[in-house]
Design a protein around this motif. Structure first.
Motif, PDB file in Angstrom:
ATOM      1  N   TYR A  40     -12.620  14.919  30.498  1.00 16.81           N
ATOM      2  CA  TYR A  40     -12.394  14.361  29.176  1.00 16.81           C
ATOM      3  C   TYR A  40     -12.783  12.890  29.095  1.00 16.81           C
ATOM      4  O   TYR A  40     -13.158  12.414  28.022  1.00 16.81           O
ATOM      5  CB  TYR A  40     -10.962  14.639  28.718  1.00 16.81           C
ATOM      6  CG  TYR A  40     -10.757  16.130  28.591  1.00 16.81           C
ATOM      7  CD1 TYR A  40     -11.620  16.892  27.802  1.00 16.81           C
ATOM      8  CD2 TYR A  40      -9.771  16.798  29.297  1.00 16.81           C
ATOM      9  CE1 TYR A  40     -11.482  18.264  27.702  1.00 16.81           C
ATOM     10  CE2 TYR A  40      -9.627  18.174  29.201  1.00 16.81           C
ATOM     11  CZ  TYR A  40     -10.487  18.901  28.398  1.00 16.81           C
ATOM     12  OH  TYR A  40     -10.349  20.260  28.305  1.00 16.81           O
ATOM     13  N   SER A  41     -12.754  12.185  30.196  1.00 14.55           N
ATOM     14  CA  SER A  41     -13.280  10.818  30.212  1.00 14.55           C
ATOM     15  C   SER A  41     -14.794  10.852  30.037  1.00 14.55           C
ATOM     16  O   SER A  41     -15.374  10.030  29.327  1.00 14.55           O
ATOM     17  CB  SER A  41     -12.905  10.118  31.514  1.00 14.55           C
ATOM     18  OG  SER A  41     -11.506   9.982  31.616  1.00 14.55           O
ATOM     19  N   TRP A  42     -15.457  11.806  30.688  1.00 13.52           N
ATOM     20  CA  TRP A  42     -16.901  11.960  30.556  1.00 13.52           C
ATOM     21  C   TRP A  42     -17.278  12.326  29.120  1.00 13.52           C
ATOM     22  O   TRP A  42     -18.207  11.759  28.544  1.00 13.52           O
ATOM     23  CB  TRP A  42     -17.413  12.995  31.552  1.00 13.52           C
ATOM     24  CG  TRP A  42     -18.869  13.324  31.424  1.00 13.52           C
ATOM     25  CD1 TRP A  42     -19.401  14.562  31.221  1.00 13.52           C
ATOM     26  CD2 TRP A  42     -19.972  12.421  31.522  1.00 13.52           C
ATOM     27  NE1 TRP A  42     -20.774  14.469  31.169  1.00 13.52           N
ATOM     28  CE2 TRP A  42     -21.159  13.172  31.353  1.00 13.52           C
ATOM     29  CE3 TRP A  42     -20.077  11.045  31.713  1.00 13.52           C
ATOM     30  CZ2 TRP A  42     -22.429  12.598  31.371  1.00 13.52           C
ATOM     31  CZ3 TRP A  42     -21.345  10.471  31.734  1.00 13.52           C
ATOM     32  CH2 TRP A  42     -22.508  11.232  31.570  1.00 13.52           C
ATOM     33  N   GLY A  50      -8.965   7.531  37.012  1.00 16.89           N
ATOM     34  CA  GLY A  50      -7.889   7.820  37.952  1.00 16.89           C
ATOM     35  C   GLY A  50      -7.279   6.578  38.565  1.00 16.89           C
ATOM     36  O   GLY A  50      -7.957   5.581  38.799  1.00 16.89           O
ATOM     37  N   PHE A  51      -5.974   6.669  38.836  1.00 20.45           N
ATOM     38  CA  PHE A  51      -5.246   5.526  39.383  1.00 20.45           C
ATOM     39  C   PHE A  51      -5.759   5.101  40.753  1.00 20.45           C
ATOM     40  O   PHE A  51      -5.667   3.943  41.130  1.00 20.45           O
ATOM     41  CB  PHE A  51      -3.742   5.806  39.443  1.00 20.45           C
ATOM     42  CG  PHE A  51      -3.354   6.870  40.433  1.00 20.45           C
ATOM     43  CD1 PHE A  51      -3.059   6.551  41.742  1.00 20.45           C
ATOM     44  CD2 PHE A  51      -3.278   8.201  40.046  1.00 20.45           C
ATOM     45  CE1 PHE A  51      -2.707   7.532  42.658  1.00 20.45           C
ATOM     46  CE2 PHE A  51      -2.924   9.186  40.945  1.00 20.45           C
ATOM     47  CZ  PHE A  51      -2.651   8.854  42.261  1.00 20.45           C
ATOM     48  N   ASP A  72      -5.957   5.763  33.385  1.00 19.53           N
ATOM     49  CA  ASP A  72      -4.755   5.952  34.194  1.00 19.53           C
ATOM     50  C   ASP A  72      -4.623   4.852  35.251  1.00 19.53           C
ATOM     51  O   ASP A  72      -4.293   5.111  36.406  1.00 19.53           O
ATOM     52  CB  ASP A  72      -4.749   7.345  34.841  1.00 19.53           C
ATOM     53  CG  ASP A  72      -3.358   7.784  35.276  1.00 19.53           C
ATOM     54  OD1 ASP A  72      -2.372   7.337  34.663  1.00 19.53           O
ATOM     55  OD2 ASP A  72      -3.247   8.563  36.241  1.00 19.53           O
ATOM     56  N   GLN A  73      -4.903   3.617  34.845  1.00 19.55           N
ATOM     57  CA  GLN A  73      -4.855   2.470  35.760  1.00 19.55           C
ATOM     58  C   GLN A  73      -4.123   1.292  35.135  1.00 19.55           C
ATOM     59  O   GLN A  73      -4.110   1.136  33.924  1.00 19.55           O
ATOM     60  CB  GLN A  73      -6.273   1.997  36.103  1.00 19.55           C
ATOM     61  CG  GLN A  73      -7.110   3.008  36.825  1.00 19.55           C
ATOM     62  CD  GLN A  73      -8.550   2.557  36.980  1.00 19.55           C
ATOM     63  OE1 GLN A  73      -8.857   1.365  36.937  1.00 19.55           O
ATOM     64  NE2 GLN A  73      -9.436   3.501  37.162  1.00 19.55           N
ATOM     65  N   PHE A  74      -3.549   0.476  35.999  1.00 24.25           N
ATOM     66  CA  PHE A  74      -2.989  -0.812  35.625  1.00 24.25           C
ATOM     67  C   PHE A  74      -3.879  -1.877  36.237  1.00 24.25           C
ATOM     68  O   PHE A  74      -4.535  -1.635  37.245  1.00 24.25           O
ATOM     69  CB  PHE A  74      -1.568  -0.987  36.178  1.00 24.25           C
ATOM     70  CG  PHE A  74      -0.569  -0.044  35.574  1.00 24.25           C
ATOM     71  CD1 PHE A  74      -0.030  -0.296  34.335  1.00 24.25           C
ATOM     72  CD2 PHE A  74      -0.172   1.098  36.255  1.00 24.25           C
ATOM     73  CE1 PHE A  74       0.902   0.567  33.777  1.00 24.25           C
ATOM     74  CE2 PHE A  74       0.752   1.961  35.710  1.00 24.25           C
ATOM     75  CZ  PHE A  74       1.291   1.692  34.476  1.00 24.25           C
ATOM     76  N   LEU A  84      -6.207   2.270  30.346  1.00 18.11           N
ATOM     77  CA  LEU A  84      -5.804   3.381  29.488  1.00 18.11           C
ATOM     78  C   LEU A  84      -4.772   4.203  30.239  1.00 18.11           C
ATOM     79  O   LEU A  84      -5.073   4.810  31.260  1.00 18.11           O
ATOM     80  CB  LEU A  84      -7.002   4.271  29.139  1.00 18.11           C
ATOM     81  CG  LEU A  84      -8.134   3.614  28.368  1.00 18.11           C
ATOM     82  CD1 LEU A  84      -9.266   4.606  28.165  1.00 18.11           C
ATOM     83  CD2 LEU A  84      -7.646   3.099  27.032  1.00 18.11           C
ATOM     84  N   ILE A  85      -3.557   4.211  29.723  1.00 19.52           N
ATOM     85  CA  ILE A  85      -2.453   4.881  30.402  1.00 19.52           C
ATOM     86  C   ILE A  85      -1.931   6.009  29.519  1.00 19.52           C
ATOM     87  O   ILE A  85      -1.668   5.816  28.336  1.00 19.52           O
ATOM     88  CB  ILE A  85      -1.295   3.896  30.685  1.00 19.52           C
ATOM     89  CG1 ILE A  85      -1.791   2.679  31.466  1.00 19.52           C
ATOM     90  CG2 ILE A  85      -0.145   4.580  31.394  1.00 19.52           C
ATOM     91  CD1 ILE A  85      -2.307   2.972  32.837  1.00 19.52           C
TER      92      ILE A  85
END
Length: 193
Positions: free
Chosen positions: A74-76, A121-122, A144-146, A168-169
């Motif tokens: 879904y990111s792609w 991904g984190f 999904d990262q900080f 984007l979380i």
């Protein structure tokens, strides 16, 4: 117990509405979520191009595939739709096969003059932060990262905010809350775990 049963239907309806709205996506109701029984389900229609852009969008996946029915896929799709929406060239995806390759894959896109790099991904968080710090003219989007690469307890803690790195979380608490409402309202033993 009677009150719990009355609200069970409301909770289940809210959960279903949340799930359906999460699948809505672009394109007149065609959603990103696929019908489990239909292997030929269609993808959402991308938005019409709004102009010409010289932006170059690249994507680095976590270990896996582009068709994982999850973050990578879904990111792609989002990168493709975003590129089309602004009139940019087709994005490039690098599929990571080993976690040791995160920084190398990001650097490949930097070396090839990509102006926006999405990392998925984190597990790519530290490599993304380092690349963003070293390349302020490249825009990074971490799914999904900080931004923080470590905790305040670490000797090398860095709380510097990087304006070229967006995080984007997924708000997991919302889905967990709704699942908790359903569980609390349908329990037969008045206990949930």
């Amino acid at each position: 117990m009677r009150i719990q049963r009355r609200y069970a239907g409301v909770a289940i309806s809210l959960t279903a509405m949340f799930a359906l709205s999460a699948c809505a996506g672009f394109g007149g109701g065609k959603g990103l979520c696929r019908d489990i029984g239909d292997a030929t389900a269609t993808q959402p229609s991308p938005p019409a191009p709004s102009g010409e852009s010289d932006a170059r969008i690249g994507l680095v996946t976590d270990v896996g595939t582009l068709d994982d029915k999850n973050f990578n896929e879904y990111s792609w799709l989002g990168a493709q739709q975003g590129a089309m929406a602004i009139g940019a060239e087709e994005p490039r995806a690098i599929v990571t096969t080993a976690s040791a390759d995160y920084a190398t894959n990001i650097q490949t896109l930097i070396d090839d003059d990509y102006t926006a790099i999405v990392t998925v991904g984190f597990a790519l968080g530290a490599a993304t932060w380092e690349a963003a710090a070293a390349n302020p003219d490249v825009h990074f989007i971490g799914v999904d990262q900080f931004q923080a690469t470590n905790t305040e307890d670490d000797a090398d803690y860095n709380d510097e905010f990087l304006p070229n790195y967006e995080s984007l979380i997924f708000n997991e608490a919302q889905a967990g809350y709704l699942a908790g409402i359903v569980a609390a309202n349908i329990t037969q033993a008045d206990e949930i775990a």
